[in-house]
Design a protein around this motif. Sequence first.
Motif, PDB file in Angstrom:
ATOM      1  N   LEU A  46       0.808  -1.211   0.000  1.00 37.04           N
ATOM      2  CA  LEU A  46       0.000   0.000   0.000  1.00 37.04           C
ATOM      3  C   LEU A  46       0.842   1.262   0.000  1.00 37.04           C
ATOM      4  N   THR A  47       2.172   1.103   0.021  1.00 41.00           N
ATOM      5  CA  THR A  47       3.038   2.267  -0.106  1.00 41.00           C
ATOM      6  C   THR A  47       2.902   2.825  -1.510  1.00 41.00           C
ATOM      7  N   PRO A  48       2.634   4.126  -1.669  1.00 40.76           N
ATOM      8  CA  PRO A  48       2.458   4.684  -3.009  1.00 40.76           C
ATOM      9  C   PRO A  48       3.651   4.383  -3.915  1.00 40.76           C
ATOM     10  N   THR A  49       3.377   3.838  -5.064  1.00 38.06           N
ATOM     11  CA  THR A  49       4.424   3.530  -6.032  1.00 38.06           C
ATOM     12  C   THR A  49       4.394   4.552  -7.158  1.00 38.06           C
ATOM     13  N   ALA A  50       5.438   4.507  -7.993  1.00 37.23           N
ATOM     14  CA  ALA A  50       5.468   5.399  -9.149  1.00 37.23           C
ATOM     15  C   ALA A  50       4.269   5.130 -10.046  1.00 37.23           C
ATOM     16  N   ALA A  51       3.905   3.842 -10.200  1.00 30.88           N
ATOM     17  CA  ALA A  51       2.751   3.494 -11.036  1.00 30.88           C
ATOM     18  C   ALA A  51       1.474   4.067 -10.450  1.00 30.88           C
ATOM     19  N   ALA A  52       1.317   3.946  -9.128  1.00 30.92           N
ATOM     20  CA  ALA A  52       0.102   4.472  -8.492  1.00 30.92           C
ATOM     21  C   ALA A  52       0.005   5.972  -8.663  1.00 30.92           C
ATOM     22  N   ARG A  53       1.109   6.655  -8.482  1.00 29.23           N
ATOM     23  CA  ARG A  53       1.101   8.116  -8.637  1.00 29.23           C
ATOM     24  C   ARG A  53       0.803   8.524 -10.075  1.00 29.23           C
ATOM     25  N   ALA A  54       1.291   7.750 -11.021  1.00 28.71           N
ATOM     26  CA  ALA A  54       1.115   8.103 -12.431  1.00 28.71           C
ATOM     27  C   ALA A  54      -0.270   7.748 -12.957  1.00 28.71           C
ATOM     28  N   LEU A  55      -0.861   6.656 -12.462  1.00 30.28           N
ATOM     29  CA  LEU A  55      -2.084   6.129 -13.051  1.00 30.28           C
ATOM     30  C   LEU A  55      -3.356   6.527 -12.307  1.00 30.28           C
ATOM     31  N   SER A  56      -3.266   6.756 -11.004  1.00 34.46           N
ATOM     32  CA  SER A  56      -4.446   7.163 -10.238  1.00 34.46           C
ATOM     33  C   SER A  56      -4.829   8.598 -10.597  1.00 34.46           C
ATOM     34  N   PHE A  57      -6.107   8.948 -10.422  1.00 32.52           N
ATOM     35  CA  PHE A  57      -6.523  10.319 -10.683  1.00 32.52           C
ATOM     36  C   PHE A  57      -7.682  10.708  -9.780  1.00 32.52           C
ATOM     37  N   ARG A  58      -7.900  12.014  -9.679  1.00 31.71           N
ATOM     38  CA  ARG A  58      -8.962  12.549  -8.830  1.00 31.71           C
ATOM     39  C   ARG A  58      -9.472  13.849  -9.437  1.00 31.71           C
ATOM     40  N   LEU A  59     -10.787  14.064  -9.399  1.00 31.75           N
ATOM     41  CA  LEU A  59     -11.416  15.284  -9.888  1.00 31.75           C
ATOM     42  C   LEU A  59     -12.288  15.865  -8.785  1.00 31.75           C
ATOM     43  N   LYS A  60     -12.221  17.169  -8.582  1.00 31.13           N
ATOM     44  CA  LYS A  60     -12.999  17.824  -7.535  1.00 31.13           C
ATOM     45  C   LYS A  60     -14.334  18.285  -8.089  1.00 31.13           C
ATOM     46  N   GLY A  61     -15.426  17.923  -7.396  1.00 35.72           N
ATOM     47  CA  GLY A  61     -16.761  18.296  -7.825  1.00 35.72           C
ATOM     48  C   GLY A  61     -17.354  19.409  -7.000  1.00 35.72           C
ATOM     49  N   SER A  62     -18.647  19.689  -7.210  1.00 34.02           N
ATOM     50  CA  SER A  62     -19.310  20.830  -6.598  1.00 34.02           C
ATOM     51  C   SER A  62     -20.399  20.459  -5.598  1.00 34.02           C
ATOM     52  N   LEU A  63     -20.734  19.172  -5.463  1.00 29.13           N
ATOM     53  CA  LEU A  63     -21.883  18.767  -4.655  1.00 29.13           C
ATOM     54  C   LEU A  63     -21.560  18.517  -3.183  1.00 29.13           C
ATOM     55  N   GLY A  64     -20.290  18.351  -2.869  1.00 30.67           N
ATOM     56  CA  GLY A  64     -19.947  17.884  -1.535  1.00 30.67           C
ATOM     57  C   GLY A  64     -20.074  16.372  -1.431  1.00 30.67           C
ATOM     58  N   LYS A  65     -20.361  15.719  -2.554  1.00 33.32           N
ATOM     59  CA  LYS A  65     -20.459  14.261  -2.622  1.00 33.32           C
ATOM     60  C   LYS A  65     -19.332  13.730  -3.506  1.00 33.32           C
ATOM     61  N   ALA A  66     -18.862  12.523  -3.195  1.00 33.08           N
ATOM     62  CA  ALA A  66     -17.768  11.930  -3.963  1.00 33.08           C
ATOM     63  C   ALA A  66     -18.086  10.479  -4.286  1.00 33.08           C
ATOM     64  N   VAL A  67     -17.480  10.001  -5.364  1.00 30.64           N
ATOM     65  CA  VAL A  67     -17.601   8.599  -5.757  1.00 30.64           C
ATOM     66  C   VAL A  67     -16.204   8.013  -5.902  1.00 30.64           C
ATOM     67  N   LEU A  68     -15.971   6.923  -5.198  1.00 30.24           N
ATOM     68  CA  LEU A  68     -14.727   6.171  -5.332  1.00 30.24           C
ATOM     69  C   LEU A  68     -14.917   5.145  -6.438  1.00 30.24           C
ATOM     70  N   LEU A  69     -14.117   5.240  -7.485  1.00 30.85           N
ATOM     71  CA  LEU A  69     -14.239   4.371  -8.656  1.00 30.85           C
ATOM     72  C   LEU A  69     -13.146   3.313  -8.630  1.00 30.85           C
ATOM     73  N   LEU A  70     -13.546   2.048  -8.672  1.00 34.74           N
ATOM     74  CA  LEU A  70     -12.605   0.941  -8.528  1.00 34.74           C
ATOM     75  C   LEU A  70     -12.549   0.119  -9.812  1.00 34.74           C
ATOM     76  N   HIS A  71     -11.361   0.060 -10.397  1.00 36.43           N
ATOM     77  CA  HIS A  71     -11.182  -0.672 -11.649  1.00 36.43           C
ATOM     78  C   HIS A  71     -11.218  -2.175 -11.408  1.00 36.43           C
ATOM     79  N   GLY A  72     -11.227  -2.934 -12.498  1.00 37.36           N
ATOM     80  CA  GLY A  72     -11.324  -4.376 -12.410  1.00 37.36           C
ATOM     81  C   GLY A  72      -9.981  -5.061 -12.237  1.00 37.36           C
ATOM     82  N   MET A  73     -10.020  -6.356 -12.018  1.00 37.89           N
ATOM     83  CA  MET A  73      -8.811  -7.166 -11.903  1.00 37.89           C
ATOM     84  C   MET A  73      -8.034  -7.137 -13.204  1.00 37.89           C
ATOM     85  N   THR A  74      -6.751  -6.916 -13.132  1.00 36.88           N
ATOM     86  CA  THR A  74      -5.804  -6.716 -14.242  1.00 36.88           C
ATOM     87  C   THR A  74      -6.031  -5.385 -14.956  1.00 36.88           C
ATOM     88  N   GLY A  75      -7.001  -4.603 -14.498  1.00 39.16           N
ATOM     89  CA  GLY A  75      -7.275  -3.306 -15.116  1.00 39.16           C
ATOM     90  C   GLY A  75      -6.444  -2.200 -14.490  1.00 39.16           C
TER      91      GLY A  75
END
Length: 289
Positions: free
Chosen positions: A5-34
Amino acid sequence: MSGLLTPTAAARALSFRLKGSLGKAVLLLHGMTGAPGEMKFLAKRLHRRGFSVAAPLLAGHGTDEKALLASDWRDWLGSAREAFAALQADHDEVYVAGICVGGALGLALAAEEPAVAGAAVYSMTYRYDGWNMRRWYSAVTPLAKPFAGLPLLRRISFVEPYPFGLKDERLREGMAATQGAVIPGALDRVPLGAMHEMHRLADHIDRVGRDVTQPALILHARDDDMSHPRNAERLGKVLGGPVDLRLLDDCYHMIHVDKQRDLVGDITADFFGAPPRAGEARAGASADA
């Protein structure tokens, strides 16, 4: 799990986040091997509806088969848990949504964390029993579960067959031309050891499903080439809270990137309580219960 769970170069490069306006958030989880990149269509749709979104790279993913096989489903769940905590720190409500294994991980998180406001599961897979899967696989795989964790068997891998879960001809021909290397960080082969972890996760969902009392949206394609709709129906019977199960009529397994991806995004946004948008186009897509 140590170090995974230590952040890797791949995690830093491939993960992303967008800030919205509702005060609500959705955590999006990719599939296995994805990889997180497969969630971008959905992320943009939800972001346009006001949600913040975060798509983390799951532990063991993003590099190669060796790294994937060094992880298990608990490590993947740990990645989701950390990303959820980060979103929870600055949002009033946090939901989870994921494809296949990612959806199951979202439910596992909801079972242990009452703060999860709701969950969406796309193309749930207990078994690979869709119309494009070899018939013997669905029958043999459960029998092989006691042996799938053995070192030599774990490394045996399978190439995902054409049409790669895609009804959209342009997308699937692109996958074929690049031998599946369209999404940065995604693998084009599935090791048996990873499949074993998928089945272990599915067994866990059967055990803890009654603890998922939050509202759950289950979306599945009628013509899913990898997992038959009976997988979605089975999941719906396991969960302890209200379930909204819908079947889509113009896509295959990868419903979050396929021909009805905008519909998937809008159904999800509506289910998670987004305000309606005037003039939001939904022509040419349909779904039913």
